[in-house]
Enzyme design. Structure first.
Site, PDB file in Angstrom:
ATOM      1  N   ASP A  96       0.865  -1.187   0.000  1.00 33.30           N
ATOM      2  CA  ASP A  96       0.000   0.000   0.000  1.00 33.30           C
ATOM      3  C   ASP A  96       0.902   1.238   0.000  1.00 33.30           C
ATOM      4  O   ASP A  96       1.875   1.320   0.752  1.00 33.30           O
ATOM      5  CB  ASP A  96      -0.901  -0.013   1.245  1.00 33.30           C
ATOM      6  CG  ASP A  96      -2.028   1.002   1.157  1.00 33.30           C
ATOM      7  OD1 ASP A  96      -3.194   0.583   1.211  1.00 33.30           O
ATOM      8  OD2 ASP A  96      -1.736   2.224   1.046  1.00 33.30           O
TER       9      ASP A  96
ATOM     10  N   HIS B  96     -10.323  -5.741  -2.774  1.00 38.15           N
ATOM     11  CA  HIS B  96      -8.992  -5.967  -2.211  1.00 38.15           C
ATOM     12  C   HIS B  96      -9.083  -6.225  -0.714  1.00 38.15           C
ATOM     13  O   HIS B  96     -10.010  -5.762  -0.062  1.00 38.15           O
ATOM     14  CB  HIS B  96      -8.059  -4.768  -2.466  1.00 38.15           C
ATOM     15  CG  HIS B  96      -8.600  -3.456  -1.986  1.00 38.15           C
ATOM     16  ND1 HIS B  96      -9.512  -2.720  -2.701  1.00 38.15           N
ATOM     17  CD2 HIS B  96      -8.342  -2.735  -0.861  1.00 38.15           C
ATOM     18  CE1 HIS B  96      -9.800  -1.600  -2.061  1.00 38.15           C
ATOM     19  NE2 HIS B  96      -9.114  -1.586  -0.925  1.00 38.15           N
TER      20      HIS B  96
ATOM     21  N   HIS C 282      -6.737  -5.763   2.810  1.00 41.21           N
ATOM     22  CA  HIS C 282      -5.561  -5.148   3.418  1.00 41.21           C
ATOM     23  C   HIS C 282      -4.958  -6.168   4.381  1.00 41.21           C
ATOM     24  O   HIS C 282      -5.665  -6.678   5.254  1.00 41.21           O
ATOM     25  CB  HIS C 282      -5.954  -3.919   4.252  1.00 41.21           C
ATOM     26  CG  HIS C 282      -6.554  -2.790   3.494  1.00 41.21           C
ATOM     27  ND1 HIS C 282      -5.849  -1.645   3.173  1.00 41.21           N
ATOM     28  CD2 HIS C 282      -7.805  -2.582   3.008  1.00 41.21           C
ATOM     29  CE1 HIS C 282      -6.637  -0.793   2.531  1.00 41.21           C
ATOM     30  NE2 HIS C 282      -7.832  -1.331   2.418  1.00 41.21           N
TER      31      HIS C 282
HETATM   32  P1  5GP Z   1      -9.929   1.334   0.487  1.00 41.97           P
HETATM   33  O1  5GP Z   1     -10.477   1.351  -0.914  1.00 41.97           O
HETATM   34  O2  5GP Z   1      -9.835  -0.055   1.056  1.00 41.97           O
HETATM   35  O3  5GP Z   1     -10.672   2.291   1.383  1.00 41.97           O
HETATM   36  O4  5GP Z   1      -8.450   1.916   0.429  1.00 41.97           O
HETATM   37  C1  5GP Z   1      -7.643   1.796  -0.714  1.00 41.97           C
HETATM   38  C2  5GP Z   1      -6.182   1.661  -0.324  1.00 41.97           C
HETATM   39  O5  5GP Z   1      -5.428   1.695  -1.520  1.00 41.97           O
HETATM   40  C3  5GP Z   1      -5.648   2.772   0.589  1.00 41.97           C
HETATM   41  O6  5GP Z   1      -5.023   2.180   1.723  1.00 41.97           O
HETATM   42  C4  5GP Z   1      -4.638   3.521  -0.301  1.00 41.97           C
HETATM   43  O7  5GP Z   1      -3.511   3.970   0.405  1.00 41.97           O
HETATM   44  C5  5GP Z   1      -4.277   2.483  -1.345  1.00 41.97           C
HETATM   45  N1  5GP Z   1      -3.954   3.058  -2.638  1.00 41.97           N
HETATM   46  C6  5GP Z   1      -4.691   3.970  -3.332  1.00 41.97           C
HETATM   47  N2  5GP Z   1      -4.109   4.258  -4.503  1.00 41.97           N
HETATM   48  C7  5GP Z   1      -2.981   3.514  -4.559  1.00 41.97           C
HETATM   49  C8  5GP Z   1      -1.940   3.374  -5.532  1.00 41.97           C
HETATM   50  O8  5GP Z   1      -1.937   3.991  -6.587  1.00 41.97           O
HETATM   51  N3  5GP Z   1      -0.940   2.503  -5.236  1.00 41.97           N
HETATM   52  C9  5GP Z   1      -0.917   1.776  -4.082  1.00 41.97           C
HETATM   53  N4  5GP Z   1       0.118   0.953  -3.896  1.00 41.97           N
HETATM   54  N5  5GP Z   1      -1.873   1.883  -3.140  1.00 41.97           N
HETATM   55  C10 5GP Z   1      -2.896   2.740  -3.374  1.00 41.97           C
END
Ligand code: 5GP
Length: 130
Positions: free
Chosen positions: A29, A93, A95
């Site tokens: 992340d 996804h 975590h």
């Molecule tokens: P959620 O959709 O579960 O709320 O969070 C999405 C997660 O993806 C977040 O923890 C954020 O930091 C991560 N994230 C968002 N965009 C990118 C990216 O371009 N690259 C990576 N490696 N992580 C990302």
């Protein structure tokens, strides 16, 4: 339009890759809660995790299991926590987060700042334990 994670799978956007197979991809992340915070995704883009067909869902969990074991081997922590949120990126996804306390898995807590070289080194270490 493809999700940002599909662009990562297709290498249109860089990522710190941990592992992949034909159906799943794991990478660090970019804005980690804690060191080793990893995202595990199916390559087939589906928004909500519980909309995955049962085979893909089970495969995602099996792949995440292997990634979690690699994280445990690499990072000193109490355990690997697993969370599903999905409010930011509409591509299913999980975590996987090495945790020592509940604040490590709290998404409103302060994020860890890491430099490019640290991400590269860490991804390599976790990957070698996969
Ligand atoms: P959620 O959709 O579960 O709320 O969070 C999405 C997660 O993806 C977040 O923890 C954020 O930091 C991560 N994230 C968002 N965009 C990118 C990216 O371009 N690259 C990576 N490696 N992580 C990302």
């Amino acid at each position: 339009m493809s999700s940002i994670f599909t662009k990562i799978i297709n290498q249109e956007i860089p990522s710190y890759k941990i592992a992949e197979d034909n159906n799943y991809y794991a990478f660090l992340d970019i804005n980690p809660n804690a060191k080793g915070h990893t995202l595990v995704i199916p390559k087939n883009e589906v928004d909500k995790i519980f909309d995955l067909d049962s085979e893909t869902y089970a495969g995602l969990m099996q792949f995440a299991h292997k990634v979690a074991k690699a994280l445990e081997k690499t990072i000193v922590c109490n355990r690997i926590g697993m969370t599903v949120v999905g409010l930011e990126v509409p591509h299913a996804h999980v975590h996987l987060i090495p945790i020592n306390s509940v604040s490590d898995i709290n998404f409103t807590s302060k994020k860890l700042k890491m430099q490019h070289d640290d991400f590269v080194k860490l991804a390599k270490e976790i990957s070698s334990n996969f």
